[in-house]
Motif scaffolding. Structure first.
Motif, PDB file in Angstrom:
ATOM      1  N   PHE A   1      17.695  -4.477   1.887  1.00  0.00           N
ATOM      2  CA  PHE A   1      17.047  -4.252   0.591  1.00  0.00           C
ATOM      3  C   PHE A   1      15.870  -5.195   0.408  1.00  0.00           C
ATOM      4  N   HIS A   2      16.044  -6.458   0.812  1.00  0.00           N
ATOM      5  CA  HIS A   2      14.939  -7.410   0.696  1.00  0.00           C
ATOM      6  C   HIS A   2      13.782  -7.022   1.590  1.00  0.00           C
ATOM      7  N   ARG A   3      14.091  -6.541   2.780  1.00  0.00           N
ATOM      8  CA  ARG A   3      13.014  -6.140   3.693  1.00  0.00           C
ATOM      9  C   ARG A   3      12.230  -4.972   3.099  1.00  0.00           C
ATOM     10  N   MET A   4      12.937  -4.061   2.443  1.00  0.00           N
ATOM     11  CA  MET A   4      12.254  -2.951   1.779  1.00  0.00           C
ATOM     12  C   MET A   4      11.402  -3.464   0.617  1.00  0.00           C
ATOM     13  N   LEU A   5      11.951  -4.399  -0.155  1.00  0.00           N
ATOM     14  CA  LEU A   5      11.227  -4.959  -1.293  1.00  0.00           C
ATOM     15  C   LEU A   5       9.924  -5.604  -0.855  1.00  0.00           C
ATOM     16  N   HIS A   6       9.994  -6.433   0.155  1.00  0.00           N
ATOM     17  CA  HIS A   6       8.816  -7.175   0.596  1.00  0.00           C
ATOM     18  C   HIS A   6       7.856  -6.323   1.411  1.00  0.00           C
ATOM     19  N   GLY A   7       8.367  -5.239   1.977  1.00  0.00           N
ATOM     20  CA  GLY A   7       7.531  -4.385   2.817  1.00  0.00           C
ATOM     21  C   GLY A   7       6.895  -3.218   2.089  1.00  0.00           C
TER      22      GLY A   7
ATOM     23  N   MET B   1       4.711  -8.533  -2.005  1.00  0.00           N
ATOM     24  CA  MET B   1       4.693  -7.707  -3.210  1.00  0.00           C
ATOM     25  C   MET B   1       3.273  -7.518  -3.741  1.00  0.00           C
ATOM     26  N   LEU B   2       2.439  -8.552  -3.655  1.00  0.00           N
ATOM     27  CA  LEU B   2       1.058  -8.396  -4.096  1.00  0.00           C
ATOM     28  C   LEU B   2       0.286  -7.453  -3.177  1.00  0.00           C
ATOM     29  N   LYS B   3       0.627  -7.455  -1.925  1.00  0.00           N
ATOM     30  CA  LYS B   3      -0.065  -6.593  -0.961  1.00  0.00           C
ATOM     31  C   LYS B   3       0.317  -5.132  -1.130  1.00  0.00           C
ATOM     32  N   HIS B   4       1.601  -4.881  -1.384  1.00  0.00           N
ATOM     33  CA  HIS B   4       2.100  -3.506  -1.273  1.00  0.00           C
ATOM     34  C   HIS B   4       2.250  -2.758  -2.592  1.00  0.00           C
ATOM     35  N   TYR B   5       2.291  -3.470  -3.724  1.00  0.00           N
ATOM     36  CA  TYR B   5       2.570  -2.778  -4.987  1.00  0.00           C
ATOM     37  C   TYR B   5       1.397  -2.913  -5.948  1.00  0.00           C
ATOM     38  N   ASP B   6       0.807  -1.785  -6.321  1.00  0.00           N
ATOM     39  CA  ASP B   6      -0.321  -1.850  -7.249  1.00  0.00           C
ATOM     40  C   ASP B   6       0.122  -2.117  -8.678  1.00  0.00           C
ATOM     41  N   PHE B   7       1.427  -2.065  -8.943  1.00  0.00           N
ATOM     42  CA  PHE B   7       1.931  -2.388 -10.281  1.00  0.00           C
ATOM     43  C   PHE B   7       2.337  -3.861 -10.408  1.00  0.00           C
ATOM     44  N   ILE B   8       2.065  -4.663  -9.376  1.00  0.00           N
ATOM     45  CA  ILE B   8       2.328  -6.108  -9.399  1.00  0.00           C
ATOM     46  C   ILE B   8       0.988  -6.836  -9.413  1.00  0.00           C
ATOM     47  N   ASN B   9       0.864  -7.838 -10.277  1.00  0.00           N
ATOM     48  CA  ASN B   9      -0.345  -8.663 -10.263  1.00  0.00           C
ATOM     49  C   ASN B   9       0.066 -10.134 -10.226  1.00  0.00           C
ATOM     50  N   PRO B  10      -0.846 -11.024  -9.824  1.00  0.00           N
ATOM     51  CA  PRO B  10      -0.484 -12.439  -9.650  1.00  0.00           C
ATOM     52  C   PRO B  10       0.094 -13.090 -10.897  1.00  0.00           C
TER      53      PRO B  10
ATOM     54  N   GLN C   1      24.966  -9.076  -3.856  1.00  0.00           N
ATOM     55  CA  GLN C   1      24.083  -8.516  -4.880  1.00  0.00           C
ATOM     56  C   GLN C   1      23.092  -7.538  -4.265  1.00  0.00           C
ATOM     57  N   GLN C   2      22.606  -7.847  -3.065  1.00  0.00           N
ATOM     58  CA  GLN C   2      21.701  -6.925  -2.381  1.00  0.00           C
ATOM     59  C   GLN C   2      22.442  -5.670  -1.906  1.00  0.00           C
ATOM     60  N   ASP C   3      23.675  -5.845  -1.454  1.00  0.00           N
ATOM     61  CA  ASP C   3      24.494  -4.685  -1.092  1.00  0.00           C
ATOM     62  C   ASP C   3      24.608  -3.721  -2.271  1.00  0.00           C
ATOM     63  N   ALA C   4      24.889  -4.273  -3.443  1.00  0.00           N
ATOM     64  CA  ALA C   4      25.074  -3.435  -4.625  1.00  0.00           C
ATOM     65  C   ALA C   4      23.782  -2.714  -4.998  1.00  0.00           C
ATOM     66  N   LEU C   5      22.657  -3.407  -4.929  1.00  0.00           N
ATOM     67  CA  LEU C   5      21.371  -2.777  -5.221  1.00  0.00           C
ATOM     68  C   LEU C   5      21.074  -1.656  -4.237  1.00  0.00           C
ATOM     69  N   TYR C   6      21.351  -1.894  -2.979  1.00  0.00           N
ATOM     70  CA  TYR C   6      21.092  -0.870  -1.954  1.00  0.00           C
ATOM     71  C   TYR C   6      21.960   0.355  -2.197  1.00  0.00           C
TER      72      TYR C   6
END
Length: 254
Positions: A39-45, A171-180, A231-236
């Motif tokens: 899940f974290h790898r998906m989040l960051h990627g 997250m800044l690289k991959h998501y246009d809904f995230i800003n610094p 917690q990541q297991d549950a989110l996934y």
């Protein structure tokens, strides 16, 4: 979900010194820290939708808002005034201090920026049951186990700065809904986490004096990594596999 960790052989040396214990602790971080979770790898990627990122931030809020409660419990375990003074700043780091912004407020800026209603986030009404159980188990652990184990459980902070750096850039690289502006929690922890980890590591090195105590330190860190991993297991399971339980947050359009 299986535990996808690097294939690193567990150190077999006896825990007959602080150095041997530290090597074991670093092995635990290298093989069990939740940065390794799919899940974290998906989040960051950049592989998650905005709704899935919202679900992560919403659930993580319960952990963040419980950290100063956990630290207040740890503080209460010690008669030593100097140790209490050292530990006290952790509470202020998260709660803030009167007009000083803390980590919880910074996390709420993230959830605000993701489009979540602040009152809903603070209510923790929509979090997963597994999130609540895991976080509460951590608070109970520092209350019920030895003070040495309570401090040892915080040693995941040894591995947090690399995770925060990866999270900020990814997250800044991959998501246009995230800003610094909404990533200030992680930017601040780049300084705070190493300071806290250095103190906790010194403490366990000096106070775990027998192989049994050193094993207890290692087991405490393992317990904490399990609390973070589940917690990541549950989110996934809920938001990737699509098994959102009754009463939990449902992103718009699902």
């Amino acid at each position: 979900m299986t535990h996808q960790s690097p294939v690193l052989a567990e150190p077999q040396e006896p825990l007959d010194s602080a150095d041997a214990m530290e090597r074991r602790l670093r092995w635990i971080g290298a093989t069990r820290y939740h940065s390794l979770h799919p899940f974290h790898r998906m989040l960051h990627g950049g592989k998650l939708s905005q709704g899935q990122v919202q679900a992560w931030a919403l659930n993580r809020y319960y952990y963040q808002s419980s950290i100063p409660i956990k630290d207040a419990v740890v503080l209460s375990r010690f008669r030593d005034r100097q140790l209490r003074l050292e530990w006290r700043h952790r509470i202020e780091d998260h709660d803030g201090f009167f007009d000083t912004e803390g980590g919880i407020e910074r996390w709420l800026k993230l959830t605000d920026g993701l489009g979540l209603d602040r009152a809903y986030v603070e209510s923790t009404q929509g979090i997963l049951a597994a999130t609540r159980f895991a976080v509460d188990a951590y608070v109970h652990f520092v209350r019920d186990r030895t003070p040495l184990e309570a401090i040892a459980s915080s040693l995941t902070e040894l591995f947090a700065p690399n995770l925060h750096e990866e999270r900020i850039s990814g997250m800044l690289k991959h998501y246009d809904f995230i800003n610094p502006a909404v990533m200030t929690y992680f930017q601040r922890r780049l300084d705070q986490a190493p300071r806290d980890a250095d103190f906790a590591l010194r403490y366990v090195r000096e106070n775990a004096r027998t192989p049994e105590e050193r094993q207890a330190v290692c087991d405490a860190l393992t317990f904490k990594t399990d609390c973070l991993w589940v917690q990541q297991d549950a989110l996934y399971h809920a938001y990737v596999n699509g098994n959102v339980p009754p009463g939990a947050f449902r992103p718009e359009g699902t």
